[in-house]
Design an enzyme around this catalytic site. Structure first.
Site, PDB file in Angstrom:
ATOM      1  CG  ASN A  15     -25.179  47.287   0.272  1.00 11.81           C
ATOM      2  OD1 ASN A  15     -26.182  46.577   0.208  1.00 11.81           O
ATOM      3  ND2 ASN A  15     -24.866  47.969   1.364  1.00 11.81           N
ATOM      4  CG  HIS A 110     -31.434  55.647   3.966  1.00 12.10           C
ATOM      5  ND1 HIS A 110     -30.356  56.502   4.117  1.00 12.10           N
ATOM      6  CD2 HIS A 110     -32.183  55.791   5.091  1.00 12.10           C
ATOM      7  CE1 HIS A 110     -30.453  57.136   5.271  1.00 12.10           C
ATOM      8  NE2 HIS A 110     -31.553  56.725   5.877  1.00 12.10           N
TER       9      HIS A 110
HETATM   10  C1  GRF Z   1     -25.309  50.906   3.783  1.00  5.00           C
HETATM   11  O1  GRF Z   1     -25.842  50.767   5.076  1.00  5.00           O
HETATM   12  C2  GRF Z   1     -26.238  51.697   2.913  1.00  5.00           C
HETATM   13  O2  GRF Z   1     -27.580  51.520   3.221  1.00  5.00           O
HETATM   14  C3  GRF Z   1     -25.820  53.119   3.208  1.00  5.00           C
HETATM   15  O3  GRF Z   1     -24.433  53.055   3.364  1.00  5.00           O
HETATM   16  C4  GRF Z   1     -24.047  51.768   3.805  1.00  5.00           C
HETATM   17  C5  GRF Z   1     -23.014  51.252   2.861  1.00  5.00           C
HETATM   18  O4  GRF Z   1     -22.435  50.063   3.315  1.00  5.00           O
HETATM   19  N1  GRF Z   1     -26.280  54.015   2.172  1.00  5.00           N
HETATM   20  P1  GRF Z   1     -21.395  49.301   2.411  1.00  5.00           P
HETATM   21  O5  GRF Z   1     -20.288  50.275   2.046  1.00  5.00           O
HETATM   22  O6  GRF Z   1     -22.108  48.799   1.193  1.00  5.00           O
HETATM   23  O7  GRF Z   1     -20.876  48.178   3.254  1.00  5.00           O
END
Ligand code: GRF
Length: 188
Positions: A15, A110
């Site tokens: 992300n 989330h």
């Molecule tokens: C994502 O699924 C987010 O919704 C949750 O943790 C995960 C993080 O994924 N809070 P990344 O580290 O961004 O790949």
């Protein structure tokens, strides 16, 4: 005006990467001033380094309390004039120190349609429950676990209860929804 943000992450940082790529494409008028992680070996650290973004990596066990490590973070964020905190897979509950320093300025993503399946392994919880539709929620952070006011949601269909496929479709939706929601928020 360009919005100064900090991204907090404990894991892969996909992300974070999506946000940074949106910034570089010119789709999001923001600058990641700092990546904060409680996992110094997490992939997000390498990703941040690849973009030349400073990282604050800490180990909670080296501090007396949550207040102590959060005070240090607040001081770093103040130095960099950070306006918003963007949580992206940060696996610690935010404490009063950060909440009071950044009131209504901390956002989380989330991987479920909250208020269903808060907490850890939301995708696994949803699959165990046998839901046919799950999704993604972007919300303000308060003192609870995934309980703050909801800003945006998107649905993701569960096909054959396949975990990997569901997770990968959820992540793709996350990357788009997070960037879009942050853009709306920062342009207000
Ligand atoms: C994502 O699924 C987010 O919704 C949750 O943790 C995960 C993080 O994924 N809070 P990344 O580290 O961004 O790949």
């Amino acid at each position: 005006m360009t919005t100064k943000i900090a991204v907090f992450a404990s894991g892969s940082g996909s992300n974070f990467q999506a946000i940074q790529e949106a910034i570089l494409r010119g789709d999001l008028d923001a600058k990641v001033e700092l990546v904060v992680t409680d996992k110094p070996n997490a992939l997000v650290v390498t990703r941040a380094e690849n973009f030349d973004i400073p990282v604050h990596a800490f180990l909670a066990k080296n501090y007396e309390s949550k207040t102590a490590y959060e005070e240090e973070i607040v001081s770093l964020l103040r130095d960099k004039e950070v306006e918003w905190i963007v949580l992206a897979g940060y696996m610690r509950l935010i404490g009063d120190t950060l909440l009071l320093a950044f009131p209504n300025r901390i956002i989380n993503i989330h991987p479920s349609l909250l208020p269903s399946f808060p907490g850890k392994d939301a995708i696994g919880q949803a699959l165990d429950h046998g839901v046919k539709v799950t999704g993604v929620t972007v919300h303000f952070v308060d003192e609870g676990m995934d309980t703050g006011p909801i800003l945006a949601q998107a649905a993701v269909e569960v096909i054959n209860g396949n975990r990997e496929e569901t997770a990968s479709r959820i992540h793709a939706v996350e990357h788009e929804l997070y960037t879009k929601t942050l853009k709306q928020l920062f342009e207000q």
